[in-house]
Structure formats: C-alpha cells, structure tokens
Design an enzyme around this catalytic site. Structure first.
Site, PDB file in Angstrom:
ATOM      1  N   LYS A 109       0.841  -1.207   0.000  1.00  0.00           N
ATOM      2  CA  LYS A 109       0.000   0.000   0.000  1.00  0.00           C
ATOM      3  C   LYS A 109       0.876   1.258   0.000  1.00  0.00           C
ATOM      4  O   LYS A 109       1.936   1.283   0.636  1.00  0.00           O
ATOM      5  CB  LYS A 109      -0.889   0.032   1.252  1.00  0.00           C
ATOM      6  CG  LYS A 109      -1.974  -1.039   1.288  1.00  0.00           C
ATOM      7  CD  LYS A 109      -3.185  -0.661   0.438  1.00  0.00           C
ATOM      8  CE  LYS A 109      -4.253  -1.735   0.432  1.00  0.00           C
ATOM      9  NZ  LYS A 109      -5.108  -1.718   1.612  1.00  0.00           N
TER      10      LYS A 109
ATOM     11  N   GLN B  15      -0.880 -11.993  10.705  1.00  0.00           N
ATOM     12  CA  GLN B  15      -1.384 -11.956   9.332  1.00  0.00           C
ATOM     13  C   GLN B  15      -0.152 -11.824   8.439  1.00  0.00           C
ATOM     14  O   GLN B  15       0.924 -11.484   8.928  1.00  0.00           O
ATOM     15  CB  GLN B  15      -2.316 -10.767   9.154  1.00  0.00           C
ATOM     16  CG  GLN B  15      -1.662  -9.440   9.518  1.00  0.00           C
ATOM     17  CD  GLN B  15      -2.673  -8.307   9.637  1.00  0.00           C
ATOM     18  OE1 GLN B  15      -3.856  -8.537   9.791  1.00  0.00           O
ATOM     19  NE2 GLN B  15      -2.190  -7.084   9.545  1.00  0.00           N
TER      20      GLN B  15
ATOM     21  N   ASP C  88      -2.364  -7.126  17.752  1.00  0.00           N
ATOM     22  CA  ASP C  88      -3.177  -6.431  16.762  1.00  0.00           C
ATOM     23  C   ASP C  88      -4.438  -7.241  16.453  1.00  0.00           C
ATOM     24  O   ASP C  88      -4.368  -8.441  16.152  1.00  0.00           O
ATOM     25  CB  ASP C  88      -2.324  -6.284  15.490  1.00  0.00           C
ATOM     26  CG  ASP C  88      -2.951  -5.367  14.463  1.00  0.00           C
ATOM     27  OD1 ASP C  88      -2.927  -4.151  14.675  1.00  0.00           O
ATOM     28  OD2 ASP C  88      -3.470  -5.894  13.457  1.00  0.00           O
ATOM     29  N   ASN C  89      -5.599  -6.576  16.547  1.00  0.00           N
ATOM     30  CA  ASN C  89      -6.876  -7.226  16.181  1.00  0.00           C
ATOM     31  C   ASN C  89      -7.027  -8.664  16.678  1.00  0.00           C
ATOM     32  O   ASN C  89      -7.317  -9.564  15.880  1.00  0.00           O
ATOM     33  CB  ASN C  89      -7.032  -7.235  14.665  1.00  0.00           C
ATOM     34  CG  ASN C  89      -7.484  -5.882  14.141  1.00  0.00           C
ATOM     35  OD1 ASN C  89      -8.165  -5.132  14.844  1.00  0.00           O
ATOM     36  ND2 ASN C  89      -7.122  -5.571  12.915  1.00  0.00           N
TER      37      ASN C  89
ATOM     38  N   GLU D  54      -5.595  -5.279  21.342  1.00  0.00           N
ATOM     39  CA  GLU D  54      -6.079  -4.151  20.541  1.00  0.00           C
ATOM     40  C   GLU D  54      -7.377  -4.579  19.882  1.00  0.00           C
ATOM     41  O   GLU D  54      -7.423  -4.924  18.712  1.00  0.00           O
ATOM     42  CB  GLU D  54      -5.049  -3.747  19.474  1.00  0.00           C
ATOM     43  CG  GLU D  54      -5.426  -2.464  18.745  1.00  0.00           C
ATOM     44  CD  GLU D  54      -5.724  -2.631  17.256  1.00  0.00           C
ATOM     45  OE1 GLU D  54      -5.873  -1.611  16.588  1.00  0.00           O
ATOM     46  OE2 GLU D  54      -5.809  -3.774  16.761  1.00  0.00           O
TER      47      GLU D  54
ATOM     48  N   TYR E  39       1.605   4.563   6.441  1.00  0.00           N
ATOM     49  CA  TYR E  39       1.994   4.306   5.063  1.00  0.00           C
ATOM     50  C   TYR E  39       3.214   5.096   4.617  1.00  0.00           C
ATOM     51  O   TYR E  39       3.580   5.069   3.465  1.00  0.00           O
ATOM     52  CB  TYR E  39       0.816   4.621   4.120  1.00  0.00           C
ATOM     53  CG  TYR E  39      -0.456   3.946   4.562  1.00  0.00           C
ATOM     54  CD1 TYR E  39      -0.603   2.570   4.393  1.00  0.00           C
ATOM     55  CD2 TYR E  39      -1.474   4.668   5.168  1.00  0.00           C
ATOM     56  CE1 TYR E  39      -1.762   1.938   4.821  1.00  0.00           C
ATOM     57  CE2 TYR E  39      -2.631   4.052   5.593  1.00  0.00           C
ATOM     58  CZ  TYR E  39      -2.787   2.680   5.424  1.00  0.00           C
ATOM     59  OH  TYR E  39      -3.903   2.064   5.844  1.00  0.00           O
TER      60      TYR E  39
END
Lengths: 647, 647
Positions: free
Chosen positions: A242, A302, A373-374, A402, A515
């Site tokens: 990204k 992930q 994370d998540n 989180e 980013y």
C-alpha cells in the site's frame, strides 16, 4: 442428603461460575463476598481460606456479616501466581448458646442448665489439650459458683473466647476452591508511548533505525513513560504494497504498512533490514530496560502475500478453488495486501505451535510486553491456549489486546487471558459518558478480568473531538487518560505535537504514518511535554494513581468540570483530580469532598498541593470553590493531606 | 485446544449456573437467551434444542440475534416433567459466503470464483441424497451460465436455502443440557381460602367437624376458590397448652393452638378426634374435589411435648444436660408448648424418612397440596430431598412455603423445590412499593424459580394498614392480591367479614382464632363476597389473569391510582386493571394505553368491558380518563378487546 444447614451462594470474585479466573495484581486487595445463611435462628459463622496454589497451609480469616445475609472478607495478594480461596460456613452452636445465655442472664432468667450446656461445648472445643477452656468448663459446672460463672460468661474475656473458638460442625464448603490469577503490578500500572521506529531518525528524509530509537530513549524516559511500543518491526511485504494514504498501489520507494508483514526478507521472526539487525534490537531492548522502559512489541498475526509462510504453509491459509489464497475482505472491499491465517486449517495444531514460537522467539530477545493487533479476528481458544502457554513459562509477560470491537468480544478476550485491553475511552468525550463508562469498568462484572488501557489516540484513530482541536483539548484528554486509568498510552509524537488533521469525514490521520516515514523534531518539547512529564512523575510517586479501581467521583454542580478522588486503602496517599472539559473558557464550581472515602469526622481540614502548578490550598468546608482557566492549566492534580485534627 | 470459534455465555433461564432447575408450568413460554459471538466478521448461527427428559429426539429451532451479541429463542412447554435444552452455535461459512457474494454481485464485482466456492458448499450440504442442492451446485459450476447463476443466488429462493441449510462445522455446544422443571398449571394459578375446621359449625358454641366443613364447600365454591386450606387438623398437645390470646396457661376446656401438634390421641398422621375421623376427612377431600376444590393441608414439623414422637424418638429432639427436651426459644422468650425437631440428630436419616412418610400418608388420603409452616426453620437440604422424593412419585403435589423471612432465605426455599411461596405483598401498602416489588418478582433473577402467592392477611398477620380499616381498604387489598398475582389467598371468614381489631401495637388479631374456636355466620354474604365471586370468575374465564409474569404497569399521573395490563401472548385475552389506593375519596386520572404490549398501530380503538360493574367504554386515545369512587367500586377490572380496524 446431609446435615449441612448453611448455604453459600453468589461467591465473588468469580468469573462465569469459575470457568475463567478472576484477576488481580501483586499488592491488590481481594474482597471476597458471598451470600451465606442457615435455616432458623441459630448463629451462622463463616471463614475465608486462601493460599497460593501448591502451598499446603491456608490462611484463615473470619468473614463478616454485612447485613441481608451478605458476608465479606478481604485480604491482599502479595505474590504472582494462582491464589486459591474457599469458604467454610456452619451453624455455630457455641455462639448461639452464648447469645442466648447473655440475653437470659441480663433478663435475670435462671441459667443453671445453660451453664452446663456451655461447659459441654467448652470441653468439646478444648479437646484434651486446652487447659484454660477445661478450667472454665469446670467452673461453669460448679453449681456452688453459679453467680461467679454467670459473671464470667458476661465478661469481655468470654466474648473473646467465643470469637476465638469457632465450633465448626457440619460445615458447608465449596466443592473446588476458586482461583485468582495474580499478575505483576505492571499489568495494572503502565504508561505507554508509541512511535514508529522508521520515523526515529533525527535527520529529515532518513529511514529510522533501532540505533536512532536508542537515541530517543532518554527523551521517552524523561517524559516518564515505562513502556515504549513499536508497530511491527518485521520485513514489509512487497507484493500489493500500500502507498501513502492507503493508496492501493505503492509508488516505487514507498515503505508500505508495517502491518503487512513478511517478504523475501523474512517474516514474524525477522526484523526489517532498514531498521537494523536483530542484534541492534536486542541492544535497544537492553538499553531501554536500564532506563526503566520495557519495549512492547506489536504482534499482528497476518501475512503479506510474499511472507515466507505463504509458500511454506499454504495450508495455513484459505485456498480458493482456483488455488489462490484468500485475502482479507469486508465485501465488497478487498485488502489484497493481507492474508489472514485460517484457524480452521486442517494443520491448525502446527499453525498454533508456530505462532506460539513467535512469542517465545521475541521473549528470548528480551521482549516482555506484546500489543496484539486485532486479536478479535483470531480464534478465542487460540488466545486462551497461547497466553496460558507463554505465561506458564514467562509469568511476567503482558499481552495488550487491541480489540476495538463489541463489548462482549472485548470482555471475552480479557477472560481468556489478555492482561490489558484497549477501551472505548477514545470515543467517550463528555463528562457524563466518562463517568458512566468508568462506573461500568470499575463496578461492572468485567472488574474482575478486564484491565483498561486508555488511549486518547492511536495511529489508526484520530477521534472526531480531536480533529482540528487545539492544544488545550489534547491536554484535557491526556490528563483524563492518565488519571482515570492507571494504564494509559498515546501515539506519542503525533499527540505531543498536536497533529489534528483527519482524512475528511473519517477518524483517521491524513498522511497517516502507517503508510510513510515521518520526520519529527525530536529535540522539541512544549507545554504538553512538560505536563506529560509532571503527570507521569505524579503517577510514579503516588500509589493512589497506580490503580484504576479506587476511583470515586465527587459531586460538583458544573457539568463542565469533573472531579474525582483516588486514595490508597490506608489513606496515606490521596489524589484529587479536577479537570475542566471546556478548552476555551474559565469554568468554576464547588467540589464536594467525599467524606466517607476519606473517613473524615465532623470537620474537614485538608491541605491540597497541586503537583503540576504547585499551588497550595487549605479546605475546611465540605464544598470548595475551584476555578480552571484552560489557557493556564485545564486541571488540578492535587495531592491531599488530611490535617491531623481530623484523624 | 479446539477449532471451535464461537463462545456461548450467560445462558438463561438457568438458576445458579445449573445447580437448581429453572421452573415453568404447563403452557408457559420459555425464552432462552444467551450471549453468542465468534471471532472476526464471519457469520455466526445458533440453534436451540429442547426435549422432555428421556425422549430421544430434540426439537430444533433457530436462535435469533437481537443485537449486541444477544440471542433469543422461545418455545412453549406443554407437559409436566423435566424439559432439557441446549444450544449449538457455529461460524456458518455458507451464510458468510452468501452475504459476501450478494454484496459483491450488487456492487457489480465479478464473482466466478465465489460461485465455485458456493457450489462446493452446496455439495457439502447435499451429501449424496439432496438432488436439488446438487443440481444447484452444478448450475453454479457451469461457467456458461454465469449470469443465470448470479441471478439465482440473488433470488428469494436462494435466501431460503441459506436459511434452511445451516452449515454446521466445529460447533460450540454446552457441556450438559440445562433443565427446566415443568409443573402443573395450578402451581402458577390458584385461589386459596383458609378457615379453621373447628370454626366450621353453623351452630354457635359447637366445635366444628369435617362434616361441617363439607357443608361449607358450596359456599367456598360459589366464591370461586379452588384451594381450601386448613390449619393443622391433628390432635392438639395437652401439655403446656396455650390459652386464649396466647395465654401461657390454657384454662380447662380451651382448645389450644392447632400448630402444637400431637398428644396421647396421636401425631402427624392422626386427626383431632373432635373434628371427626380419617374417613370423614377422606370424604371431605373427595367431595371438595368434585366441586373443583383441592384441600391444602398444613404441615408443621414440630411437636407438642406429649406428641408420641417425643417418647418414641427422644433422639429426634435436642436433649439437654438434665435429660429434658429443648423447647423452642427466642431468648429470653420461651415456647414451652413446642419442641422443634433436631435436624442435626444422629438419627437424622430415620427422622427424614418419617417426615417423608407423613407427606405420603396424607397424599394417600387424597391431599395434593401442602402449605408448609415455617420451612425456613428446618434444614434446606431436607426440603430439597423430601420435595424431590415426593414429586418423583407424585409430580402433581404442590408445596407452598410459609416463609415470612429474609429475601435470600425465601429464595433458597423456592430453589430447593417449593412450588409457591408467601411474599412481602402483605407489607407493601403503597403504589410505588407494589410496583417496585412486582418488578423484582417478575424481572429479577427469582423469576425462574420463585412463584409468589399473595395474601392480604393470614391468621398470624393483621397488617397495620388493615387495622381498624374499613371495607373499602379490604376490597382494595383483595383486588390487588387477586390481580397482581395469579396465586393468591386469604384467611377467609375474617377477611370477608372485615375483622380489623389487633392486639394493640402488634400485627396480630385480637382474640386470634389460633387459640380459640370461633363462630362465623356462614350464611352471610356481603359486598366483599360478591366482589370475590366476580373477581374469581374473571380469573377463571380470562387466561391473562392466570399468570403473574405478563404484567405491565401503565403510566397514570395520579399517585393514588394503579393501572396494569395483563395479556396472553396471542392478545386473544387482554385485561386492564385500574385500582385506586384511596379508600375514602373519588380519584381520577388519565391512563396511558401500552401500545407496544398491545401491538397497536397508529390508532387506538379499544372496547372495554368491566367484568364487575359491567360498564362499557370505548377508548380511541392513547391517554384515557378514569374515575374511581371507592364507595361504589374502588377498581375497574376491564376485559379489553382491540377493535378490528387496529389489527
């Protein structure tokens, strides 16, 4: 069928009937409560027994009847591990007898027979060893000494005997002891600062390194933070990377999102080459520790499409009918740079083992705190297992969840083991919302397992009330986070330097650091930096600020001002926070001193010392005037001393 | 460790985590609720399974998500016994896929691969047998028919397939099914009338007999009662017998308290000779049954000093050091006419067996309802055992707990098995207290096990608000008891005939019938008698009045008037009660129609018919005027019909 006559119900603290453990940290008080009652009018007595799991001996203390068949016993947990507790309760014929004979004797009823009954019970309590009780029994049996015996029963000494010698018969107990997980103090008291290592360079235009981070440690330490949290430091995926502002296609040279983990340069056990080496990272962790700072690592389970796992273990992902791997979706939105793990994979056991090994790997590099994370998008049972496994070997390791998600999901993650959790504080801008939310957290059922960590912002969230907001707003939200909750954190440089420009219509930062590499003037300090330093110092020096559970809101008849007291049980440390919610105008009102919390007598005589402004006040009334000019300072952080004449 | 991804928590109705059974009566609705959620964004589905214990097949119905991860499924229990239920929940990939493909197709995203994924799941669901699904799978796989396939997926028929074919994988279930005890309807709906058989004679000065009682049955039946409850009918102790007004020494010829049970004439399995024979009693029970009346028997587990048990089983009592038996005490008060059983006796098992045999003995004489005297002064575990034993053989037997005691003790007796309990209604005289109390009973945790039975008076209790009170007060309290609660009772003749003189300063009747034979003019009827008959008839004819749980209070801006609606689930029967609390003056106000309960649209159009006064009204507004003149009638008992245009 049994002779037990007492019922023990509604024992607390117990989570979901004992399926999960209640939690405390070292030094915290445990208030054990239960509904306890027997049939009839006989006296019921109850004891609380507790011990660290594995020890042989129980510590025993009496439970106290509070009224309405509710009982209480309190103790402090003093070491890490699993503390077990149980309750014994029984009909105490000795106390029943004592209560009866006292009433009868006082009403001048003849009690010869009662004295004989008492003597029998004293003998039962004495066994063969307690000569004092045997002597007393003999006295009560001696009909020649009736009057003396009656007086003896009415004496204070006899009351103490009754108190000290419970006559336990046909006790009711709890089938299995309940367990309390006692964790290290940092699980409850921590101050987090977050920055992106790649933005750590002092030179504009240069990609930051671990060595640059090391140079910033004194700055972080000077502000008083004790946890330094980095977004992922692993190699960043190159496939479907990204670009700036979440652009679907990165331009050449754009660094990508650190949460798109893994490339040909390595995966979750590697470091991004531009940040330096694993050795550099270990050095950073070590140096930080010397300054009282623990490095918290981001764990995002992930993979970028080019993560080594994707080739090595395609079966850990969802494979589609055309052989491609399923990327993350929120239909019709697609996130082609992220492959989620498939926790329903046939090879799930190996997947779990590998993920576990990632934690162990970083723990071996010196990491003791993970910000996950998540976690709510991965299986609950995995977290329960992996946190259990890690903490069995490394009980000091802390996991922060989180999970900005639905209340029951957030709670479930805390139940299965996360030591801390992000909260809805970020979206509670008003006085009434904050008071209601604190009440939920502190007095609701989640008190026993969910430890809040308050963040006014994160790299993902620039909440509406901070968009285009001035420094005073940022200071107010900072002060609330740091004093309402004993765990708090901030996405640091952005917050310090008042970054407030969103992507229009969203709660996201424009030009998000997620980013791109940013440059900060790390040498700069400002009013916010000073306040942070003083508030963090106050937090370190005042035990009252090291708990979230001891908060008590004070009445004040101005909806723009919040006031709350935090005090240690022994009242040796008392903090009063007064904070305006109005960033623009001076607000004033009368704060009510919570006399019950401070156990004040008729007179109020308090010395207040503002730990930030150093102003001093003496309060001799129940209601006291306060005035806050936000341009000077939007809050008071008072250390309170009770003047001796009150004690 | 497991692949389960869904958590099921906080299942209701469950009492104390399943230690006790939740209760319902035949015909009642069971609302099963639970918190159910999975990780991530995949769709969760859940099913409720229930069956009568011992049956093989479960009835399965889907649980519905209400929001905030709370789910609901409802069913009706239709037979007595133990109903088991459990919940299955899982991440449903078929529904998740369906939701995704619909969103994508609507956003014109290409979905070839999604169609192939759907086909695979259809094949999985079809197995080898479901040809329709296999055909559909084939269609989805046929790339030539892409557009047709997309349209087929978007069709209503496909939505139904998704609904009808849950794709259960890695289900989460509950370890053991929860149990609901389903009892006969009378446990929830009963109208009790109490009188002393010895006062049943039509001739003044004569000791009543069972034959006299029989003559009164038509009177009780005409008033519409279906339970006739007698204080104990056993031989009355002669030793230490109490006289008129609880005099410590009875004069010769005084009858004593029927609760001082047992003499040389027999004990708990005998009848007092002056009342007649056991045969007479059996006849009475039989004749009552013919008129729809069940005789409720008083069970008071205590003995007069001359009860045969005292000689036969002195070890069932507490023996004092001088060999005497401990009488009941509330120091310094003494109750020398009563010996309590000692539930801690070494011979407790035989004691329990004997007490059990007393119930069985009377059940064999035709008794099916017991009103148990002071159960809270006997061991809880005894009640749990004995009620379980009796109901295992005689599931129709109902036990009413006379426990005017502390809330948690009252609740515990209901948990261990009592089908009904006396309540605090007797001491809740005001509108606000009654509304709060009903809210506790109906919406509090005891809803699942405690069935209230409302008594405005008992032979023991003439509450302060009825002392020296007029007929209107008695009518108001009667109406409230009979319409707030589906179980209610009254100490009959005393209440009917407005007896209101207390022992000064106490909530007791002067010249209490407990210690003397009374004569009533049984031929007399009055305004109260008429009202009782009409209200009881309304209760019988209107199902809405046969539940306590369906109450909904209506707003009315007059603190002296209470208004509440009760309705059946199907709204085929709706009752609106409006009652003034003011016995002296006319009161009026506007009642708000609860539009949500009655599922009204925009327009209100209700026909109201007062089942007592026979007045008729039409209400076309949300707020409607009512006026109550207590000297005419202090209440409205409206049957409500929703005019068709509303439906």
């Amino acid at each position: 069928m049994s002779k037990q006559r007492v019922i023990i119900e509604h024992v607390q603290p117990v989570v979901d009937g004992g399926i999960y453990r209640a939690k405390r940290t070292v030094g915290e008080r445990v208030d054990v409560t239960a509904h306890i009652f027997g049939d009839g009018h006989d006296h019921v007595r109850a004891q609380l027994l507790y011990r660290m799991q594995g020890r042989k001996n129980w510590t025993i203390l009496p439970l106290r009847h509070l009224g309405n068949d509710e009982w209480l016993g309190s103790f402090y947990v003093t070491e890490q591990g699993i503390c077990e507790f149980t309750i014994h309760a029984w009909v105490d014929h000795f106390e029943t007898w004592y209560d009866g004979i006292v009433k009868k004797a006082k009403a001048n009823v003849e009690v010869s027979l009662e004295l004989r009954e008492g003597a029998l019970m004293l003998r039962q309590l004495a066994g063969t060893t307690n000569k004092d009780l045997l002597l007393l029994a003999k006295k009560l049996e001696d009909t020649e000494r009736y009057q003396e015996s009656v007086e003896s029963v009415l004496s204070q000494a006899f009351a103490e005997i009754v108190h000290d010698y419970p006559l336990k018969e046909h006790e009711t107990t709890i089938e299995y002891p309940y367990e309390i997980l006692v964790e290290r103090q940092k699980a409850l008291f921590s101050s987090w600062y977050e920055f992106f290592p790649r933005s750590a360079s002092l030179q504009p235009g240069k990609h930051g390194t671990f060595k640059d981070c090391q140079k910033l440690l004194p700055r972080v330490a000077a502000m008083g933070f004790d946890v330094l949290y980095f977004p992922p430091i692993h190699p960043i995926g190159k496939v479907n990377r990204k670009g700036k502002n979440n652009n679907v296609n990165a331009q050449p040279g754009e660094p990508g999102s650190p949460w798109a983990i893994g490339s040909d340069e390595g995966g979750h056990k590697s470091v991004h080459p531009e940040l330096g080496t694993l050795e550099d990272f270990r050095t950073l962790v070590k140096e930080a520790k010397k300054m009282g700072i623990e490095i918290a690592m981001d764990i995002a389970f992930q993979c970028a499409p080019d993560h080594p796992y994707v080739k090595q273990h395609p079966d850990w992902f969802k494979v589609r009918p055309d052989g491609s791997i399923q990327y993350a979706e929120n239909p019709p939105k697609k996130y082609q740079d992220i492959y989620p793990f498939n926790f329903e994979s046939d090879d799930w056991k190996n997947l779990w083992d590998e993920l576990h090994s990632i934690f162990v790997f970083w723990i071996e590099q010196g990491v003791s705190i993970f910000r996950v994370d998540n976690p709510h998008t991965k299986a609950f049972r995995f977290w329960e297992w992996v946190i259990g496994e890690v903490n069995a070997t490394y009980p000091d390791v802390i996991f922060l969840s989180e999970a900005f998600t639905r209340p029951k999901v957030m709670a479930a993650l805390a139940k299965v083991g996360f030591q801390q959790g992000y909260t809805y504080f970020t979206w509670r801008p008003t006085k009434s919302e904050l008071i209601e939310y604190m009440d939920q957290l502190v007095n609701g059922p989640s008190r026993n397992f969910f430890r809040p960590n308050f963040w006014p912002n994160t790299p993902d969230i620039l909440p509406y009330h901070l968009q285009y907001a001035g420094e005073n707003n940022f200071i107010i939200r900072y002060f609330l986070a740091a004093t309402l909750s004993s765990n708090y954190g901030m996405y640091g440089p952005s917050y310090e330097f008042n970054e407030n420009v969103p992507v229009e219509g969203k709660e996201e930062y424009l030009n998000s650091e997620k980013y791109e590499v940013r440059h900060y003037d790390w040498k700069r300090t400002n009013r916010m930096t000073d306040i942070i330093s003083l508030v963090n110092r106050a937090r370190k020096e005042n035990e009252a600020l090291q708990s979230t559970w001891n908060i008590r809101f004070c009445a004040i008849e101005n909806g723009n001002i919040m006031a709350y007291v935090k005090a240690t049980d022994d009242l040796k440390n008392i903090i009063l926070c007064v904070c305006t919610m109005d960033p623009n105008n001076t607000q004033s009102g009368y704060v009510q001193v919570p006399r019950d919390v401070l156990r004040l007598g008729d007179k109020v005589n308090l010395k207040l010392h503002d730990l930030v402004s150093h102003e001093q006040y003496t309060w001799t009334q129940e209601w006291n005037f306060v005035e806050l000019n936000p341009h000077k300072l939007p809050f008071h952080l008072f250390k309170v001393e009770i003047h001796e004449s009150n004690m």
